[in-house]
Every structure is written in C-alpha cells, then in structure tokens.
Design a protein around this motif. Structure first.
Motif, PDB file in Angstrom:
ATOM      1  N   HIS A   1      46.308  30.188  27.655  1.00 11.82           N
ATOM      2  CA  HIS A   1      46.438  29.540  28.957  1.00 11.82           C
ATOM      3  C   HIS A   1      45.071  29.452  29.619  1.00 11.82           C
ATOM      4  O   HIS A   1      44.369  30.444  29.713  1.00 11.82           O
ATOM      5  CB  HIS A   1      47.400  30.369  29.830  1.00 11.82           C
ATOM      6  N   LYS A   2      44.698  28.265  30.045  1.00  8.72           N
ATOM      7  CA  LYS A   2      43.425  28.077  30.750  1.00  8.72           C
ATOM      8  C   LYS A   2      43.588  28.590  32.173  1.00  8.72           C
ATOM      9  O   LYS A   2      44.263  27.997  32.991  1.00  8.72           O
ATOM     10  CB  LYS A   2      43.058  26.592  30.744  1.00  8.72           C
ATOM     11  N   ALA A   3      42.991  29.746  32.435  1.00  7.31           N
ATOM     12  CA  ALA A   3      43.077  30.351  33.765  1.00  7.31           C
ATOM     13  C   ALA A   3      42.092  29.667  34.706  1.00  7.31           C
ATOM     14  O   ALA A   3      40.979  29.335  34.321  1.00  7.31           O
ATOM     15  CB  ALA A   3      42.772  31.847  33.677  1.00  7.31           C
TER      16      ALA A   3
ATOM     17  N   GLU B   1      42.361  32.456  39.511  1.00  8.29           N
ATOM     18  CA  GLU B   1      43.138  33.422  38.728  1.00  8.29           C
ATOM     19  C   GLU B   1      42.231  34.465  38.085  1.00  8.29           C
ATOM     20  O   GLU B   1      42.537  35.660  38.097  1.00  8.29           O
ATOM     21  CB  GLU B   1      43.959  32.698  37.645  1.00  8.29           C
ATOM     22  N   LEU B   2      41.110  34.011  37.529  1.00  6.29           N
ATOM     23  CA  LEU B   2      40.162  34.945  36.907  1.00  6.29           C
ATOM     24  C   LEU B   2      39.591  35.919  37.940  1.00  6.29           C
ATOM     25  O   LEU B   2      39.467  37.118  37.669  1.00  6.29           O
ATOM     26  CB  LEU B   2      39.048  34.187  36.202  1.00  6.29           C
ATOM     27  N   ASP B   3      39.276  35.409  39.133  1.00  6.81           N
ATOM     28  CA  ASP B   3      38.773  36.283  40.196  1.00  6.81           C
ATOM     29  C   ASP B   3      39.828  37.315  40.599  1.00  6.81           C
ATOM     30  O   ASP B   3      39.519  38.483  40.825  1.00  6.81           O
ATOM     31  CB  ASP B   3      38.345  35.460  41.419  1.00  6.81           C
ATOM     32  N   GLU B   4      41.077  36.873  40.664  1.00  6.76           N
ATOM     33  CA  GLU B   4      42.168  37.788  41.015  1.00  6.76           C
ATOM     34  C   GLU B   4      42.348  38.859  39.936  1.00  6.76           C
ATOM     35  O   GLU B   4      42.547  40.035  40.242  1.00  6.76           O
ATOM     36  CB  GLU B   4      43.464  37.002  41.214  1.00  6.76           C
ATOM     37  N   ILE B   5      42.242  38.464  38.677  1.00  8.84           N
ATOM     38  CA  ILE B   5      42.344  39.417  37.561  1.00  8.84           C
ATOM     39  C   ILE B   5      41.211  40.432  37.636  1.00  8.84           C
ATOM     40  O   ILE B   5      41.425  41.636  37.466  1.00  8.84           O
ATOM     41  CB  ILE B   5      42.352  38.673  36.204  1.00  8.84           C
ATOM     42  N   LYS B   6      40.006  39.950  37.919  1.00  9.80           N
ATOM     43  CA  LYS B   6      38.858  40.862  38.045  1.00  9.80           C
ATOM     44  C   LYS B   6      39.071  41.855  39.178  1.00  9.80           C
ATOM     45  O   LYS B   6      38.782  43.049  39.035  1.00  9.80           O
ATOM     46  CB  LYS B   6      37.566  40.067  38.269  1.00  9.80           C
ATOM     47  N   ARG B   7      39.560  41.367  40.328  1.00  8.57           N
ATOM     48  CA  ARG B   7      39.827  42.272  41.465  1.00  8.57           C
ATOM     49  C   ARG B   7      40.854  43.331  41.079  1.00  8.57           C
ATOM     50  O   ARG B   7      40.707  44.505  41.405  1.00  8.57           O
ATOM     51  CB  ARG B   7      40.313  41.481  42.678  1.00  8.57           C
TER      52      ARG B   7
END
Length: 123
Positions: free
Chosen positions: A101-103, A107-113
């Motif tokens: 899935h192309k995040a 979404e990537l920033d939220e995953i990092k947080r």
C-alpha cells in the motif's frame, strides 16, 4: 467472539451514525452493495443475540446501538490476524502492509509519531 464481515459492516454504520433503525442501517449499506432489508434485519437480530448490539424496543420501531467499541473490536481483530496470518510478528504485518500500500506522507508521519511514542513508553 469476532464479528463476521457482514456484522462488521453493520457495526461501522452504527459507530458512524449512532443509534439506528434497521431501515437506516439497510439504507446506508445499500449505497455500497446489494442487501435485502430482511437480510439486514436478520443479521442485526443475530448480532443482538451475540451481544454486539443492544436494542431499544420501547417504541414501535426498534433502535439498535453498537454494544462493542470500535477500538476494542479493531484491536481484537488485528491481534487475532497478527497471530494467525503472521505467526505473532507485528513487524511482518507492517512490512507487508507498507509493501502493498502506498502510504501518504501524512500516514508515514503518523506511523513515525506512533513508533516514537512506543519507543518512549518502553524506556
């Protein structure tokens, strides 16, 4: 006990819209797929028996409310999925999802947080 896919669809409607009649749930579901009114009614009656929804039958038209929380239900489904499909490996699940899935940047920033928060919580 976990909800079936059809029951989960109904729960999503109730979580989004709040207490609803069978007609309201049926109308919402009918926008995305073909489902008969009696099928929706039967599913909601079964869900009431299973404890997934509560029913207020004090008025002529019964109103159903989700009796299970969205977060708790999702957590249970994900936990079971990780155990059965990925032999308990959360990292395999995340790698598979991100590989398929192309995040978005958000979404990537939220995953990092989230990862940073988990890392700090484990210190």
């Amino acid at each position: 006990m976990k909800p079936t896919d059809a029951e989960l669809e109904i729960l999503h409607v109730l979580w989004s819209n709040g207490p609803s009649t069978v007609r309201q749930v049926h109308d919402q579901l009918s926008q995305s797929r073909e489902i008969g009114y009696t099928t929706a009614l039967k599913l909601m009656q079964i869900m009431h028996e299973k404890g997934f929804v509560s029913r207020d039958d004090s008025a002529k038209t019964h109103t159903y409310t989700a009796a299970v929380g969205e977060d708790d239900t999702q957590r249970g489904l994900v936990s079971r999925f990780v155990e059965t499909a990925f032999r308990g490996s959360a990292s395999k699940l995340v790698m598979q999802v991100l590989g398929q899935h192309k995040a978005s940047r958000e979404e990537l920033d939220e995953i990092k947080r989230l990862l940073n928060q988990l890392d700090h919580d484990n210190d």
